[in-house]
Every structure is written in structure tokens, then in C-alpha cells.
Design an enzyme around this catalytic site. Structure first.
Site, mmCIF file in Angstrom:
data_model
loop_
_atom_site.group_PDB
_atom_site.id
_atom_site.type_symbol
_atom_site.label_atom_id
_atom_site.label_comp_id
_atom_site.label_asym_id
_atom_site.label_seq_id
_atom_site.Cartn_x
_atom_site.Cartn_y
_atom_site.Cartn_z
ATOM 1 N N TYR A 105 -57.092 -11.420 -46.296
ATOM 2 C CA TYR A 105 -56.572 -10.339 -45.467
ATOM 3 C C TYR A 105 -55.818 -9.316 -46.307
ATOM 4 C CZ TYR A 105 -57.555 -12.843 -41.108
ATOM 5 O OH TYR A 105 -58.168 -13.471 -40.053
ATOM 6 N N LYS B 201 -32.971 -36.545 -38.432
ATOM 7 C CA LYS B 201 -33.142 -35.419 -37.507
ATOM 8 C C LYS B 201 -34.417 -34.643 -37.828
ATOM 9 C CE LYS B 201 -30.147 -32.343 -40.200
ATOM 10 N NZ LYS B 201 -28.968 -31.456 -40.182
#
Length: 369
Positions: free
Chosen positions: A256, A35
Site C-alpha cells: 500500500y 493481567k
């Protein structure tokens, strides 16, 4: 020149991990769980690598099964969440799929459908996870109704899911297992219970079928590693390169928000990998990476396309140096995706399934060479 970030997929390691699952449960058949695009590794290629060994595969939904059939996979495929609407039953029948039934409406839909061939069904029991499944007191009636419709369903199994099989405290696991054993004995029903943690550490819950998932890809799902889990081999190695180097004085902010401040004169490497590729933005300063096979750490916030690492103690590292975000370096060193996940306050599943499509997958398969 292509951007250097690549997810290298070692299909021999995948087969090794699958064989380990089989070795740990010699009296069970192991369905390989594919999956979420084989946990980010590429479901079609992983299925093709295992098709001579795995007697069946498992996915979450019918769309994933369709892709495997289109890739030429002919083995049985189990829909672990079953159908999402009754009209999917036509395709289940056409593609020869197996399916879980976890809800009364699915039961009614299956019994109302007239397939060309009876559909193998795994009846899901809620033994304590409290997500999907029939309550134990309701499962017996559902089982009997399915048994009375051999023209519609066949090869009935009971399945369930353990909420705490990965933890060191086994008390709740034992309670769930006792509920399932009692029900299985009363119904004389074969079982499919064991996910990756259960395969690795709970042989008492190995059933007629097991369903190893994340362990196939080399991640250790256990809170406390065991001898078996330490034998897993990483399948994905997320590798990239240093694309720039900055020489900074003490006290300079990096990235940042200036979260990282250089403690001394420092060399900072800029790496071609960021959250736009699926690397977790929550990685803290100190999250490990490998540069030319040697450990160092992230220094500063992860950006969309880049992140920065501390090269101060690696004077030979520079532009073009290999950077391993997790997995195995070409130099032979290894960095566990489970360790990286802990620094990101997450689990390996989210890192592996989060690698985005713009990151190319390259497959190494010595078996087919």
C-alpha cells in the site's frame, strides 16, 4: 490446512523467568501478574504452569479473577485496581480474592461491607506516579481505619508504583522510594512495591511481596539491560510462513502506498501475518524478522492479513519457509520482541497483548510431558 500463523507459548521459559524473579529477591514472595490474559499469553494456562510455584497471582479486575477461578486456580488472586463498584465485594468475598484499595470510595465500601471472611487488602499510596493511590499524608489515616476493622479486612500491606524504575536515571525513583520507606517505618507496614524493572535492578525496593509482570514473559523492561535481564527467556514465539514470492525489477513499489521501492532486482516474500492478527501496522521498512532462522527485514506497509519481507539475500527461502515475527526460531535463532517494538515506536507490552484471538496459541510444556 490451517493458516500458518501461530503464537507458540513456552511454559518452561515462563517458569524459568518466574524462578529468576524469586532468585533475585530471596526474601520476598513473588506474586505472578497475569493481567491482560497474561500479557497475551493465556492467563489460565500460564497460571496452571505456575500454580505449584507462585503463592499468589495478580490481575487488573474481577472479571479476570473469575476466569482463573473457573480454570481451577485456587491460589490467592490480587485485584490490582481493586473493585470498580461496591457490589463486587460480594464476589470478592465468595471467591476469596485479595484487593487493592486506592480511593476513598473503595475504603468506605470495604468498611461498610460485612464479609464472611476478612478480605486481605493492599492499600495503594501515590508516591509520585500520580495515577491511583492515597497521597502519603492521607494514607496514614486510611491505614488506621483499616486496622481498626479486623472483622472486615486483614493482612494489610502498603503498595505503590514507580514511574521511572525502568530508566537509567534513578533520581525520581529514589525520591519515591524514600517517601514509601518513611511511611512504612512510621506505620510498621509490610510493602509490595517491586514491579518487573524494580525486581531486576532495584533490590533496595524488594518488599514482603514483589509483583513481576512483563519480565515473566521474557521481555526486558529496562532502558539499560543488566545481567539479570539478559537471563530472561522469551515465552511467546510468533511464527508463520512465506505464502508467495515475487521477483521484481529495480524501482518497483511494494504494498500500500508504494512506501518501499526495490533498490535493485529483488525477491519479495509475502508473509501470513498482518495487523488483523495484532502485528503493529506502524512497523517501518527495516523492521527485523527471521526467515529460516536468518535475519531479514520488512519491506512495505503491513496489511491486514499479510506483510512483505525482503528475500533478496536469502536465495534458499521460499514458499513454506518459517518466518518468526519475534521469539525463537525452530533453527535456534532468536529475535527479541523488545527490538521489534523499537522499530514500531512502541513497547513490547503492546505487541504481546495485541496478538488477537484469531491467532491460535500452542503451548509447549516439557514439565508435564
Amino acid at each position: 490446512m490451517a493458516r500458518p500463523l501461530v503464537a507458540h507459548i513456552d511454559l518452561d521459559a515462563l517458569r524459568h523467568n518466574y524462578r529468576l524473579a524469586c532468585e533475585l529477591a530471596p526474601n520476598s514472595r513473588s506474586v505472578a501478574v497475569l493481567k491482560a490474559d497474561a500479557y497475551g499469553h493465556g492467563a489460565a494456562r500460564c497460571a496452571q504452569a505456575l500454580q505449584d510455584e507462585a503463592p499468589a497471582f495478580a490481575v487488573a479486575a474481577i472479571e479476570e479473577a473469575v476466569q482463573l477461578r473457573k480454570a481451577g486456580i485456587e491460589a490467592p488472586i490480587v485485584l490490582l485496581e481493586g473493585i470498580f463498584s461496591p457490589d463486587e465485594l460480594e464476589l470478592v468475598d465468595e471467591l476469596g480474592l485479595w484487593m487493592a484499595i486506592h480511593s476513598p470510595w473503595q475504603l468506605e465500601a470495604a468498611l461498610a461491607h460485612h464479609p464472611r471472611h476478612p478480605i486481605p487488602v493492599w492499600l495503594k499510596v501515590d508516591s509520585g506516579m500520580h495515577r491511583l493511590g492515597f497521597a502519603p499524608q492521607d494514607a496514614e489515616a486510611a491505614w488506621q481505619r483499616l486496622r481498626e476493622a479486623p472483622d472486615r479486612v486483614t493482612d494489610l500491606h502498603l503498595m505503590s508504583h514507580f514511574a521511572t524504575a525502568d530508566l537509567g536515571d534513578f533520581e525520581y525513583f529514589r525520591r519515591q522510594h524514600a517517601v514509601l520507606q518513611t511511611l512504612a517505618e512510621r506505620l510498621d507496614a509490610p510493602l509490595c512495591l517491586a514491579n518487573s524493572p524494580t525486581v531486576l535492578s532495584h533490590p533496595e525496593a524488594h518488599g514482603d511481596w514483589n509483583r513481576p509482570g512483563v519480565m515473566l514473559y521474557g521481555s526486558d523492561p529496562l532502558e539499560l539491560s543488566c545481567d539479570a535481564s539478559r537471563r530472561l527467556r522469551p515465552v511467546m514465539s510468533l511464527r508463520t510462513e512465506i505464502i508467495a514470492v515475487r521477483e521484481l525489477a529495480s524501482g518497483e513499489p511494494v504494498g500500500y502506498g508504494g512506501r518501499f521501492i526495490t533498490p535493485d532486482r529483488s525477491r519479495i516474500g509475502v508473509v501470513a501475518c498482518g495487523y488483523g492478527d495484532g502485528y503493529d501496522r506502524h512497523a517501518i521498512d527495516g523492521t527485523p524478522v527471521l526467515v529460516d532462522g536468518q535475519r531479514t527485514t520488512i519491506a512495505g506497509k503491513v496489511s491486514m492479513d499479510m506483510l512483505t519481507v525482503d528475500l533478496t539475500h536469502l536465495p534458499d527461502a521460499g514458499i513454506g519457509s518459517e518466518v518468526v515475527m519475534w521469539g525463537t526460531s525452530r533453527h535456534g535463532s532468536e529475535l527479541s520482541v523488545d527490538e521489534v517494538a523499537r522499530y514500531c515506536d512502541t513497547i513490547s507490552y503492546t505487541l504481546l497483548t495485541g496478538v488477537l484471538p484469531r491467532v491460535p496459541r500452542r503451548y509447549n510444556d516439557a514439565h508435564s510431558a
